[in-house]
Design an enzyme around this catalytic site. Sequence first.
Site, PDB file in Angstrom:
ATOM      1  N   HIS A  61      11.639  28.742  35.425  1.00 44.32           N
ATOM      2  CA  HIS A  61      11.818  29.837  36.296  1.00 44.32           C
ATOM      3  C   HIS A  61      10.760  30.669  36.777  1.00 44.32           C
ATOM      4  O   HIS A  61       9.808  30.342  36.105  1.00 44.32           O
ATOM      5  CB  HIS A  61      12.884  30.837  35.807  1.00 44.32           C
ATOM      6  CG  HIS A  61      12.613  31.621  34.519  1.00 44.32           C
ATOM      7  ND1 HIS A  61      12.503  31.315  33.366  1.00 44.32           N
ATOM      8  CD2 HIS A  61      12.132  32.927  34.587  1.00 44.32           C
ATOM      9  CE1 HIS A  61      12.147  32.111  32.582  1.00 44.32           C
ATOM     10  NE2 HIS A  61      11.936  33.276  33.246  1.00 44.32           N
ATOM     11  N   TYR A 125       6.634  42.824  29.979  1.00 48.04           N
ATOM     12  CA  TYR A 125       7.651  41.850  29.900  1.00 48.04           C
ATOM     13  C   TYR A 125       7.090  40.416  30.315  1.00 48.04           C
ATOM     14  O   TYR A 125       7.503  39.369  30.098  1.00 48.04           O
ATOM     15  CB  TYR A 125       9.015  42.385  30.357  1.00 48.04           C
ATOM     16  CG  TYR A 125      10.304  41.463  30.348  1.00 48.04           C
ATOM     17  CD1 TYR A 125      10.540  41.008  29.300  1.00 48.04           C
ATOM     18  CD2 TYR A 125      10.387  40.773  31.604  1.00 48.04           C
ATOM     19  CE1 TYR A 125      11.803  40.066  29.212  1.00 48.04           C
ATOM     20  CE2 TYR A 125      11.409  39.602  31.453  1.00 48.04           C
ATOM     21  CZ  TYR A 125      12.095  39.414  30.632  1.00 48.04           C
ATOM     22  OH  TYR A 125      13.111  38.692  30.392  1.00 48.04           O
ATOM     23  N   GLN A 129       6.799  36.943  28.510  1.00 46.50           N
ATOM     24  CA  GLN A 129       8.024  35.988  28.935  1.00 46.50           C
ATOM     25  C   GLN A 129       7.647  34.613  28.428  1.00 46.50           C
ATOM     26  O   GLN A 129       8.217  33.864  27.573  1.00 46.50           O
ATOM     27  CB  GLN A 129       8.408  35.957  30.102  1.00 46.50           C
ATOM     28  CG  GLN A 129       9.737  35.215  30.355  1.00 46.50           C
ATOM     29  CD  GLN A 129      10.906  35.662  29.579  1.00 46.50           C
ATOM     30  OE1 GLN A 129      10.913  37.044  29.574  1.00 46.50           O
ATOM     31  NE2 GLN A 129      11.605  35.077  29.091  1.00 46.50           N
TER      32      GLN A 129
END
Length: 152
Positions: A61, A125, A129
């Site tokens: 993603h 974040y 990730q």
Amino acid sequence: MNDTHSLSHSKWNCKYHVVFAPKYRRQVFYGQKRYEIGQILRELCQWKGVTLLEAEACPDHIQLLLEIPPKMSISSFMGFLKGKNSLMIYEKWGNMKYKYRNRQFWCRGYYVDTVGKNEKKITAYIREQLKEDEMSEQLTLDLEDPFTGNRK
């Protein structure tokens, strides 16, 4: 740092956290493709006047932190981004048409959230990730196959 921008009759600060994935969540973002898809995303954002603040291409993603002017809707921009991106990917790597059907590289939907005052947390974040995904893959259990006695 002043985050407020202005148009002719308005002041704005619109930041969005966006996540979208390739069709069937196939893991295609490795090495050179990861870098080149990042270049394509930056170029498309510049075309529309959108600021790309942070981005990460995980194996299955893409995560973006975008600053989109209020004169443009998030849905119209995402339609442009995913559509043009697919065309540019297929021009660069023609063999991907066969894996992802003709002209459908990305999944149909996407996740979007407004950032508000949490910009630093969301930026951190996104940066972390990929490391978290790698760590979770290393935590897989080493189990024995009950039929053969061999480790999987």
